[in-house]
Motif scaffolding. Structure first.
Motif, PDB file in Angstrom:
ATOM      1  N   LEU A  83      35.706 -33.016  32.287  1.00 54.97           N
ATOM      2  CA  LEU A  83      35.660 -32.779  30.842  1.00 54.97           C
ATOM      3  C   LEU A  83      35.182 -34.017  30.090  1.00 54.97           C
ATOM      4  CD1 LEU A  83      39.003 -30.789  30.416  1.00 54.97           C
ATOM      5  CD2 LEU A  83      36.686 -29.877  30.217  1.00 54.97           C
ATOM      6  N   ASP A  84      35.635 -35.195  30.513  1.00 54.28           N
ATOM      7  CA  ASP A  84      35.173 -36.428  29.863  1.00 54.28           C
ATOM      8  C   ASP A  84      33.676 -36.612  30.038  1.00 54.28           C
ATOM      9  OD1 ASP A  84      37.574 -37.254  28.775  1.00 54.28           O
ATOM     10  OD2 ASP A  84      38.215 -38.284  30.603  1.00 54.28           O
ATOM     11  N   THR A  85      33.176 -36.311  31.236  1.00 48.58           N
ATOM     12  CA  THR A  85      31.738 -36.450  31.499  1.00 48.58           C
ATOM     13  C   THR A  85      30.931 -35.507  30.615  1.00 48.58           C
ATOM     14  OG1 THR A  85      32.288 -36.981  33.799  1.00 48.58           O
ATOM     15  CG2 THR A  85      29.993 -36.449  33.307  1.00 48.58           C
ATOM     16  N   LEU A  86      31.372 -34.260  30.512  1.00 48.83           N
ATOM     17  CA  LEU A  86      30.673 -33.302  29.646  1.00 48.83           C
ATOM     18  C   LEU A  86      30.731 -33.737  28.185  1.00 48.83           C
ATOM     19  CD1 LEU A  86      31.837 -29.925  31.245  1.00 48.83           C
ATOM     20  CD2 LEU A  86      29.517 -30.858  31.243  1.00 48.83           C
ATOM     21  N   TYR A  87      31.858 -34.300  27.779  1.00 47.61           N
ATOM     22  CA  TYR A  87      31.970 -34.777  26.399  1.00 47.61           C
ATOM     23  C   TYR A  87      30.970 -35.897  26.127  1.00 47.61           C
ATOM     24  CZ  TYR A  87      33.839 -37.227  22.333  1.00 47.61           C
ATOM     25  OH  TYR A  87      33.965 -37.855  21.120  1.00 47.61           O
ATOM     26  N   ASN A  88      30.853 -36.846  27.082  1.00 48.41           N
ATOM     27  CA  ASN A  88      29.909 -37.952  26.893  1.00 48.41           C
ATOM     28  C   ASN A  88      28.467 -37.455  26.821  1.00 48.41           C
ATOM     29  OD1 ASN A  88      32.014 -39.790  26.938  1.00 48.41           O
ATOM     30  ND2 ASN A  88      31.836 -40.194  29.144  1.00 48.41           N
ATOM     31  N   SER A  91      28.378 -35.097  23.271  1.00 49.31           N
ATOM     32  CA  SER A  91      28.723 -35.739  22.013  1.00 49.31           C
ATOM     33  C   SER A  91      27.649 -36.712  21.587  1.00 49.31           C
ATOM     34  CB  SER A  91      30.056 -36.483  22.159  1.00 49.31           C
ATOM     35  OG  SER A  91      30.334 -37.197  20.985  1.00 49.31           O
ATOM     36  N   ASN A  92      27.485 -36.850  20.257  1.00 49.35           N
ATOM     37  CA  ASN A  92      26.529 -37.796  19.686  1.00 49.35           C
ATOM     38  C   ASN A  92      27.212 -39.058  19.172  1.00 49.35           C
ATOM     39  OD1 ASN A  92      24.281 -36.155  20.106  1.00 49.35           O
ATOM     40  ND2 ASN A  92      24.637 -35.030  18.195  1.00 49.35           N
ATOM     41  N   ASP A  93      28.496 -39.210  19.465  1.00 48.61           N
ATOM     42  CA  ASP A  93      29.240 -40.374  18.985  1.00 48.61           C
ATOM     43  C   ASP A  93      28.990 -41.560  19.903  1.00 48.61           C
ATOM     44  OD1 ASP A  93      30.235 -38.689  17.092  1.00 48.61           O
ATOM     45  OD2 ASP A  93      32.035 -38.214  18.247  1.00 48.61           O
ATOM     46  N   LEU A 131      41.470 -24.022  29.528  1.00 46.57           N
ATOM     47  CA  LEU A 131      41.878 -25.379  29.902  1.00 46.57           C
ATOM     48  C   LEU A 131      42.625 -26.076  28.769  1.00 46.57           C
ATOM     49  CD1 LEU A 131      38.633 -26.519  31.782  1.00 46.57           C
ATOM     50  CD2 LEU A 131      40.839 -25.935  32.793  1.00 46.57           C
ATOM     51  N   VAL A 132      42.257 -25.764  27.522  1.00 51.55           N
ATOM     52  CA  VAL A 132      42.934 -26.378  26.385  1.00 51.55           C
ATOM     53  C   VAL A 132      44.400 -25.939  26.326  1.00 51.55           C
ATOM     54  CG1 VAL A 132      43.005 -26.369  23.848  1.00 51.55           C
ATOM     55  CG2 VAL A 132      40.850 -26.731  25.037  1.00 51.55           C
ATOM     56  N   GLU A 133      44.693 -24.772  26.918  1.00 53.23           N
ATOM     57  CA  GLU A 133      46.081 -24.294  26.947  1.00 53.23           C
ATOM     58  C   GLU A 133      46.946 -25.096  27.899  1.00 53.23           C
ATOM     59  OE1 GLU A 133      46.934 -19.820  26.057  1.00 53.23           O
ATOM     60  OE2 GLU A 133      45.321 -19.935  27.538  1.00 53.23           O
ATOM     61  N   LEU A 146      36.012 -32.082  23.782  1.00 53.99           N
ATOM     62  CA  LEU A 146      34.764 -31.412  24.160  1.00 53.99           C
ATOM     63  C   LEU A 146      34.508 -30.200  23.268  1.00 53.99           C
ATOM     64  CD1 LEU A 146      32.337 -30.958  25.964  1.00 53.99           C
ATOM     65  CD2 LEU A 146      33.834 -29.809  27.626  1.00 53.99           C
ATOM     66  N   LEU A 147      35.543 -29.413  22.995  1.00 54.89           N
ATOM     67  CA  LEU A 147      35.370 -28.226  22.154  1.00 54.89           C
ATOM     68  C   LEU A 147      35.004 -28.631  20.727  1.00 54.89           C
ATOM     69  CD1 LEU A 147      35.482 -25.187  22.140  1.00 54.89           C
ATOM     70  CD2 LEU A 147      37.917 -25.301  21.691  1.00 54.89           C
ATOM     71  N   THR A 148      35.588 -29.738  20.241  1.00 54.46           N
ATOM     72  CA  THR A 148      35.227 -30.229  18.914  1.00 54.46           C
ATOM     73  C   THR A 148      33.768 -30.629  18.859  1.00 54.46           C
ATOM     74  OG1 THR A 148      37.488 -31.064  18.662  1.00 54.46           O
ATOM     75  CG2 THR A 148      35.828 -31.902  17.133  1.00 54.46           C
TER      76      THR A 148
END
Length: 952
Positions: A83-88, A91-93, A131-133, A146-148
């Motif tokens: 999930l962290d990898t997908l977020y990176n 995400s544009n941050d 997964l968020v559950e 990631l969802l955000t």
């Protein structure tokens, strides 16, 4: 593992592989490795490379990472890395130092493209929701982030997927209840993105108890003193409420407006506010404005305004308004907020008129605000806010309009000059050297005249002293004088808007305006000239003012009748040119901006030209003035007739409006009376309920006592059903009274019988004496014997009746004693009941009175019984004497039988002789006494002889 050490930067032999090659090998490792540890290490390595090699990781590893999310859910660590990898990747941050000059646009496109790839399969978003559950921090937190990010990149598409997903929104709402603040705070950010511009999701979130949870978080964080979490919650609340009438109504009905009041509780020391507190309070004020925005439905806005007044929120805002040390931007936003809370709400407007500033002497808040508006040293945005507040105070508020205009009238101006009024401030601003003050004062005064013909006429009475020694001039004349002096464009625009508002729908004001011979030539001259772009706006307003002078002209001035003014326009300007100049107003860019919303918002003072309410007037009059210019005199006459009819109708409508207002006031008073009566009724009902419960308790206690006493008095319950009144059995008392009455009648009968027997005894005595002295005849003695026998029988019968009566009296006495014991046992209950109701005390008094009467009657009966016993003893002694005399008489009767026959013969002879002598005496005329008289005389002699014998 040697391979992974090389990837992670450890020592290795040989040349270093490139980033793309390393990522490819890691992806192969994730896809082909059978050991979970190897796959976990590979995903961890991809995570470390994902920020620097975002494009490569996104292209090569996204499919493998999604597969890991689907297959390795049992291992929270590898799921967290994926999930962290997908977020990176998505995400544009990114860090600022990592961005190149031309990278921002490329970065935005890259994140959007990867998001589009990820959500192409809707199952991926559904998997992410699952997964968020998970409660595991290493899974839930990166899942939320990631969802955000997905919502930021492709908001509408992701919103639609979540909306159709079963319980999708409800799953995300659980984030607000997470005890870990990091997840809760990021959950707020997620819901911010989720609720943007989607009314359906906003409603679901609201009905999932979002308002309650968010307000709890704000309270826990310290309201306006809280940190950035409070800011995020306020932004989410704005998303849920802005332009969403359903949620606004739900917020009001849920009594959440009352929970906003503590937000605005500021102390006396308002120095040194932190930037975060200023931001929080600014957002809180904006949230209040969302609920009472003029763009909301009028009914919803009105109900929210009333709720804010009743809960004290408006009062709290006015406290901030008058407080010292409040930052300028907060003060400005507070003024705007108060403006919209009072706009069009008579109750709130009346309260605002009563607010005083904490000065010495106290001044009305309106006066203090107007002083800021006409002060050129105040910030521009603050002056605009004060103007908006004044406009909202006068909006649909004829009472407030009258109060403002009355401060200008000669009869109400303070001659001492000790205090400045609102009207004086407006006049001062109207003729100030500052053009912005001129414009603001003109617009404010125009709002005081809005849709109020009566005040337009009254304002014509206002006289101004221009200079010492010169006569005063009217306010209308002074405005036209300033126009003709060629002041700044902003000043002239403000004055022209005031004059147009003043003259519209007021023929008397038009007549006063035309009465000045310089006004019409000035207007025609302004319209006819070919001036630059800046003056075109003034030309359009002059055309509008001249058109109003024609349309609302009542032809009372011969030189300025409608036809003559039209001819003047035709000769000097031209109809087409006049209509073209009139159209300059609505075509102006600043006119379009002002027409959008009531609040005056301008980027700079130079753009401050048009007022929102004035744009409505222009839209209303532009067409009718254009038609009026081309109308003939006959059409004007017809129109005049129609106008008169309409005026009559308007007068009728005005009359009925007045009646309706009076009825509304009466209704309000009646409603207040009803509310007070309701409260009193509720209090009385509560008291009655309490008393009923107490009475029921007393009844229960009495029933228990009755059961206990009933065991001893069961034989009395066979006389019939008893009626209970507050625990008292009254039938026993009534029965006892009836028995007493019955015994009274029996006693009277017995007394009558005794009197009869006494008389019989006396007669018997007299007959015995007569028979003893004269020994008259055997027949009379035998009659006496018969009387004696009858008397003996009657005495025996009387004796038996007296015995029965004495037995019944004794039974009655015992029954009375038992009843007294029962009453004594019931007295505590009666005493307790008397404390609760007055009826119980009344019954107790009656019972005591009746008991006293019964006691007295029983006492009388006992005395009568004693007297009866005495009579019985005397009658028994009389019977004994009579028995002795009877025996004597029997002997005497036996002795006198022989003599009786002789006496009868002698009596018969004497009767014959007496009758013969009577006849002879009658024949001789001698009066002879009747036999009855003789017998009565003989009887008297016999009585005297009998008395002498008794004395002997």
């Amino acid at each position: 593992m040697n391979f992974l050490r090389g990837v992670m930067g450890g020592p290795s032999a040989g040349p270093q592989p490139s980033g793309a090659e390393t990522i490819q090998k890691l992806c192969d490792r994730v896809a082909s490795s059978t050991l979970l540890d190897d796959r976990r290490d590979a995903v961890r390595a991809l995570k470390s490379l994902s920020k620097k090699y975002r494009l490569e990781v996104g292209i090569q590893a996204m499919e493998h990472l999604i597969h890991v999310l689907q297959t390795d859910r049992s291992d929270s660590e590898i799921i967290g890395y994926a999930l962290d990898t997908l977020y990176n990747v998505i995400s544009n941050d990114l860090e600022e130092e990592e961005q190149e000059e031309n990278s921002p646009k490329q970065v935005d496109d890259l994140g959007s493209q990867f998001t589009e790839i990820f959500i192409k399969q809707q199952e991926n978003v559904t998997l992410l929701l699952t997964l968020v559950e998970e409660f595991d921090f290493h899974v839930r937190w990166p899942g939320v982030k990631l969802l955000t990010s997905l919502l930021k990149q492709q908001g509408p598409q992701v919103q639609q997927i979540i909306l159709v997903s079963p319980m999708g929104v409800s799953r995300l709402m659980d984030l607000l209840a997470d005890s870990r603040e990091v997840i809760r705070n990021d959950g707020v950010l997620l819901l911010q993105q989720l609720t943007k511009s989607n009314a359906a999701i906003q409603k679901i979130v609201a009905f999932e108890n979002a308002f309650e949870r968010l307000l709890d978080i704000i309270t826990e964080e310290g309201n306006s003193d809280g940190g950035i979490v409070v800011e995020d919650c306020l932004l989410l609340l704005q998303n849920l409420l802005k332009n969403n009438n359903s949620n606004q109504n739900f917020f009001k009905e849920g009594s959440y407006i009352q929970r906003m009041k503590p937000w605005f509780e500021v102390g006396d020391d308002n120095c040194g506010w932190s930037a975060q507190k200023v931001t929080n309070l600014h957002l809180m004020l904006q949230l209040v404005r969302v609920l009472v925005s003029p763009t909301n439905p009028p009914g919803a806005t009105s109900s929210c305004q009333k709720a804010m007044f009743h809960c004290g929120l408006l009062q709290q805002l006015c406290t901030i308004l008058m407080a010292t040390g409040v930052p300028a931007d907060i003060l400005t936003e507070t003024i705007n907020t108060v403006s919209e809370v009072i706009r069009g709400c008579q109750m709130n407007q009346d309260y605002f008129a009563s607010v005083n500033a904490p000065s010495n002497p106290p001044r009305p808040a309106i006066v203090v605000l107007l002083m800021s508006m006409v002060n050129e040293r105040q910030p521009f945005v603050l002056r605009c806010a004060v103007l908006y507040c004044f406009q909202c105070f006068l909006y649909k508020n004829q009472k407030g309009q009258g109060e403002i205009v009355s401060t200008l009238l000669p009869s109400t101006i303070d001659a001492t000059g000790s205090s400045v009024s609102a009207g004086q401030l407006l006049c001062g601003g109207l003729f100030s050297t500052d053009s912005l003050s001129n414009w603001c004062a003109a617009v404010a005064l125009a709002h005081a005249l809005q849709e109020n013909a009566t005040l337009k006429e009254q304002l014509l009475r206002v006289q101004l002293a221009t200079s010492i020694g010169n006569p005063p001039v009217s306010l209308l004349q002074q405005c036209t004088n300033i126009l003709s002096q060629g002041s700044k464009v902003q000043t002239r625009v403000g004055l022209l808007m005031l004059l147009c508002t003043w003259l519209s729908n007021c023929s008397i004001a038009v007549t006063h305006f035309l009465h000045n011979p310089a006004n019409v030539p000035f207007l025609t001259g302004q319209i006819a000239e070919n001036l630059g772009e800046e003056e075109q706006l003034v030309q359009g307003l002059c055309a509008l003012l001249l058109g109003i002078s024609i349309y609302y002209n009542d032809n009372s001035l011969e030189n300025y009748r409608k036809e003559k003014l039209k001819q003047l326009i035709e000769k000097r300007i031209g109809r087409e040119n006049f209509i073209e100049k009139l159209g300059f107003i609505s075509k102006h860019e600043l006119y379009s901006r002002a027409a959008q919303k009531p609040q005056p918002s301008f980027s700079s003072p130079d753009h401050m030209m048009f007022d929102h309410e004035f744009t409505k007037l222009v839209k209303e009059l532009e067409g009718v003035i254009s038609k009026a210019i081309y109308k003939s005199s006959e059409e004007d006459k017809k129109e005049e007739e129609v106008k008169k009819t309409l005026e009559q109708h308007d007068n009728i409508v005005t009359h009925y409006k007045k009646v309706i207002r009076e009825q509304d006031q009466e209704l309000e008073e009646l409603k207040q009376q009803i509310s007070t009566l309701k409260s009193q009724n509720e209090q009385l009902q509560a008291t009655v309920t309490q008393q009923v419960s107490q009475i029921q308790q007393h009844k229960d206690q009495y029933n228990l006592l009755k059961v206990q006493l009933g065991k001893d008095t069961q034989h009395h319950n066979s006389h019939g059903d008893t009626f209970q009144m507050n625990g008292i059995q009254t039938e026993e008392v009534s029965k006892l009274k009836e028995e007493v009455e019955e015994w009274k009648t029996k006693h009277e009968l017995l007394q009558g019988q005794l009197r009869e027997k006494d008389s019989v005894i006396e007669k018997l005595k007299s007959s015995q004496l007569e028979m003893g002295t004269e020994q008259s005849s055997q027949t009379s003695k035998s009659g006496g014997l018969e009387h004696n026998n009858e008397l003996q029988k009657e005495l025996e019968r009387l004796r038996s009746q007296i015995q029965l009566q004495s037995a019944e009296i004794s039974a009655l006495q015992t029954e009375n004693q038992k009843l007294q014991v029962k009453n004594a046992a019931a007295d505590p209950v009666l005493g307790h009941n008397s404390a609760t109701t007055a009826q119980n005390s009344e019954w107790k008094g009656r019972l005591e009175h009746e008991i006293k009467e019964l006691k007295s009657e029983v006492k009388a009966l006992s005395e009568e019984k004693a007297s009866l016993k005495e009579h019985l003893d005397s009658s028994s002694s009389t019977v004994a004497i009579l028995q002795d005399e009877k025996s004597k008489l029997q002997q005497e009767v036996a002795e006198s039988k022989k003599e009786q026959d002789d006496l009868l013969v002698l009596l018969a002879d004497q009767d014959q002789k007496l009758s013969a002598l009577k006849t002879k005496l009658k024949d001789l005329g001698v009066p002879v006494e009747d036999e009855d008289d003789i017998e009565s005389g003989d009887q008297g002699d016999e009585d005297e002889d009998g008395d002498e014998e008794e004395q002997d």
